[in-house]
Design an enzyme around this catalytic site. Structure first.
Site, short mmCIF file in Angstrom:
data_model
loop_
_atom_site.label_atom_id
_atom_site.label_comp_id
_atom_site.label_asym_id
_atom_site.label_seq_id
_atom_site.Cartn_x
_atom_site.Cartn_y
_atom_site.Cartn_z
N CYS A 118 7.07 4.82 104.82
CA CYS A 118 6.78 4.95 103.37
C CYS A 118 5.60 5.89 103.10
O CYS A 118 4.85 6.23 104.01
CB CYS A 118 6.44 3.60 102.77
SG CYS A 118 7.49 2.24 103.26
N1 GLN Z 1 7.60 -2.24 106.93
C1 GLN Z 1 7.49 -2.05 105.52
C2 GLN Z 1 8.79 -2.28 104.79
O1 GLN Z 1 9.84 -2.30 105.39
C3 GLN Z 1 6.93 -0.68 105.18
C4 GLN Z 1 7.94 0.39 105.50
C5 GLN Z 1 7.37 1.75 105.72
O2 GLN Z 1 6.18 2.02 105.66
N2 GLN Z 1 8.24 2.64 106.05
O3 GLN Z 1 8.75 -2.41 103.61
#
Ligand code: GLN
Length: 250
Positions: free
Chosen positions: A2
């Site tokens: 993200c």
């Molecule tokens: N692990 C978290 C989620 O699935 C953040 C994902 C990310 O940073 N790609 O929401």
């Protein structure tokens, strides 16, 4: 993984001024991120914004790609705020795509985002999560690593811990329990005099900040070609006065 950003300034600016309008805005980072580390190519599994206003914090989250939500793109030009956090999501494999799983999470006066992954989740967080009372666990917004990290940060804030210390403690303990985790956390909360405080960490993910006369912006990736300052890995940044950041090692 993200992407997220936070902004704190002396006066309101439109959400669009950071989220959708810059040449490398969060909107652009949702379909063409430049510095994804640890997998993932786009951030299309939802998005959200949490912002402060005279009527308290508000948020808007949706489990669709930001670029498909024309109503949000329009609203972002109409909503102004002196302090906000925004995020676009690339769901970790095995975690659900739902509104409740989209950052930023928020409660009555705080906004929180996590960019990354807890290695070995959920087993690796078993001991740490045991400090949460059952009600907090039963009311998580989603069965995700980020939602558990948010509950751990809230618990420390509710106990009166300084926001930077609360975030640093959760990062340090999570790294001990789950080595190699990617833990870029971001928290917007009120300081002792009610002023907004923004805390962000860089742990195995990119993070940069810039200051101008509109305030401090911290983002996974620079939003434009101004001289952004990269945050070194395993460091925490905090802005308490919307005019400067303090950087400390974790
Ligand atoms: N692990 C978290 C989620 O699935 C953040 C994902 C990310 O940073 N790609 O929401």
């Amino acid at each position: 993984m993200c992407r997220h950003l936070g902004h704190v300034g002396p006066r309101p600016v439109t959400l669009a001024s950071r989220v959708t309008e810059p040449e490398h805005s969060l909107l652009v980072q949702s379909y063409a991120p430049a510095d994804m580390r640890g997998g993932g190519t786009v951030n299309a599994d939802g998005f959200g914004v949490g912002w402060y206003s005279d009527t308290g914090p508000h948020s808007y989250r949706s489990p669709v790609p930001m670029w498909t939500d024309g109503s949000f793109l329009d609203l972002a030009t109409a909503i102004s705020s002196p302090a906000f956090v925004a995020a676009v999501r690339s769901a970790t494999v095995g975690m659900p795509v739902s509104t409740g799983a989209c950052a930023p999470f928020r409660d009555a006066d705080r906004v929180f985002s996590h960019n990354g992954v807890v290695r070995g989740w959920p087993g690796s967080l078993r001991d740490l999560a045991a400090e949460l009372d059952p009600e907090a666990l039963m009311t998580l917004e989603a069965p995700t690593d980020s939602a558990v990290l948010w509950a751990l940060v809230r618990r420390r804030l509710d106990a009166g811990k300084d926001p930077a210390d609360a975030v640093a403690d959760v990062v340090t303990r999570t790294l001990a329990a789950a080595p190699g985790s990617r833990l870029n956390l971001m928290l917007l909360t009120g300081g002792p005099a009610g002023e907004p405080v923004l805390v962000a960490t860089a742990v195995h993910h990119a993070l940069s900040w810039v200051v101008d006369d509109e305030g401090v912006t911290v983002a996974s990736e620079p939003l434009d070609d101004r001289p952004w300052t990269p945050v070194a890995d395993h460091h925490l940044v905090v802005t308490r006065d919307a005019a400067a950041v303090e950087v400390t090692a974790l």
